[in-house]
Write an enzyme that holds these catalytic residues in place. Structure first.
Site, PDB file in Angstrom:
ATOM      1  N   HIS A 271       2.238   6.794  -5.011  1.00 56.91           N
ATOM      2  CA  HIS A 271       2.115   6.096  -3.724  1.00 56.91           C
ATOM      3  C   HIS A 271       2.136   4.569  -3.784  1.00 56.91           C
ATOM      4  CE1 HIS A 271       0.886  10.003  -2.097  1.00 56.91           C
ATOM      5  NE2 HIS A 271      -0.003  10.092  -3.078  1.00 56.91           N
ATOM      6  N   ASP A 272       1.086   3.988  -4.401  1.00 57.15           N
ATOM      7  CA  ASP A 272       0.891   2.535  -4.278  1.00 57.15           C
ATOM      8  C   ASP A 272       2.007   1.724  -4.933  1.00 57.15           C
ATOM      9  OD1 ASP A 272      -1.432   2.974  -2.881  1.00 57.15           O
ATOM     10  OD2 ASP A 272      -2.714   2.867  -4.651  1.00 57.15           O
TER      11      ASP A 272
END
Ligand code: BDR
Ligand code: CA
Length: 342
Positions: A271-272
């Site tokens: 994700h990040d």
């Protein structure tokens, strides 16, 4: 070119020199002045190594930490670890909010492990935290920054920026853009059927940031669940053979297991790290300007991001919502950057 320049009249030479100086400083000015707000977190650490390996494009002013995946002392330790692993101890780490604005704190130890970092052994890093709180750092920096000059990458709950905005609303003057990992629309949530972790962990903070009127870009689960690891992609990272690639390989091999099993996916999202890829190469992603609302009412839709994708409401567009991305392009860029570290 310099040899020929000698033959030019004095005024022309001065003009040429001036244009060279201007071109060089324009190139330098293109660097993104960046603060990374984060709750490491396995994918946060991958994102931090990715960003810290990219000094040509990213001028990282500071890392600011928040409670999220684990408690604040652990997210702050993990941010300092990422900085140490990247050999970038000159980047200050400020600790911020130990809990959300209003709701009861939640953590994601089931996904990231007790220490907030799966697959690797943690230790106390040599360098400590910077003096002062992340909230004061954000206020002081953004208040005195050149107008609309600083980008903020938000990799966790948005509590720190919300607190800074509540205390000193005029800090919006220093913000160029806030690029957020969070939210879910087409994909559905990862905490409830409709809510994603970072928004679910502090929806009131996300509301404050949304209402501040700053330029916002969201990288929600809609895109992160399309950019998945695979055996080949993990081998590509392992083939680098440096310390950073070993760390990222160990972290991801462990981290992706849960999502692969839970969602029946062939690989896991990182994700990040998509936020960093978006900053470095926005052309890898597609999305559209939309109206977004966060639901902070108690009930089954708590933490949901409601996105008017088809503009049915004709409401003001308050965010750019990234919906898709080039998965192989992402892993190629991540691999290339990790190869620059030790
Ligand atoms: C987000 O939640 C956290 O667990 C991850 O670090 C990421 O920021 C994904 O929903
Ligand atoms: Ca995170």
């Amino acid at each position: 070119m310099y040899r020929y320049a000698q033959k030019l009249p004095h005024l022309l030479r001065s003009l040429l020199l001036l244009s060279l100086i201007t071109a060089t400083s324009a190139q330098a000015a293109e660097k993104i002045d960046l603060i990374i707000d984060t709750d490491p977190g396995a994918d946060d650490v991958v994102a931090l190594l990715f960003a810290l390996a990219s000094p040509q494009e990213l001028n990282i002013r500071a890392l600011t930490t928040v409670a999220g995946n684990v408690r604040l002392d652990k997210t702050s330790r993990n941010a300092r670890l990422a900085r140490e692993w990247a050999g970038r101890e000159e980047v200050p780490v400020y600790a911020g909010a130990p809990k959300p604005l209003m709701r009861t704190p939640i953590y994601a130890e089931n996904i990231h492990g007790k220490e907030g970092l799966s697959g690797v052994t943690v230790h106390e890093p040599k360098e400590g935290l910077a003096q002062g709180s992340a909230i004061n750092y954000l206020i002081d920096t953004l208040k005195t920054a050149k107008p609309h000059s600083i980008t903020i990458a938000m990799l966790g709950p948005q509590t720190n920026l919300a607190l800074a905005l509540i205390q000193e609303p005029e800090i919006v003057q220093g913000i160029k853009e806030v690029v957020i990992m969070g939210g879910a629309h087409f994909n559905g949530g990862n905490m409830t059927p409709v809510a994603e972790f970072n928004l679910f962990a502090d929806p009131q903070a996300a509301e404050v940031v949304l209402k501040s009127g700053v330029k916002l870009t969201y990288l929600p689960l809609d895109v992160t669940h399309k950019i998945l690891t695979s055996e080949t992609r993990l081998k590509q990272i392992a083939a680098i053979g440096n310390n950073a690639s070993k760390l990222v390989g160990n972290i991801l091999n462990e981290y992706v297991k849960g999502d692969m099993e839970h969602y029946g996916l062939a690989g896991g999202p990182v994700h990040d790290a998509t936020v960093i890829a978006y900053l470095l190469k926005p052309e890898l992603f597609t999305g559209r300007a939309v109206n977004v609302v966060v639901d902070s009412r108690e009930g089954p839709t708590f933490g949901q991001t409601i996105v008017d994708w088809y503009d049915g409401l004709k409401a003001p567009k308050n965010a750019f919502w990234v919906e898709s991305g080039d998965a192989q392009g992402f892993f190629d860029l991540l691999t290339e950057r990790l190869a620059r570290l030790q």
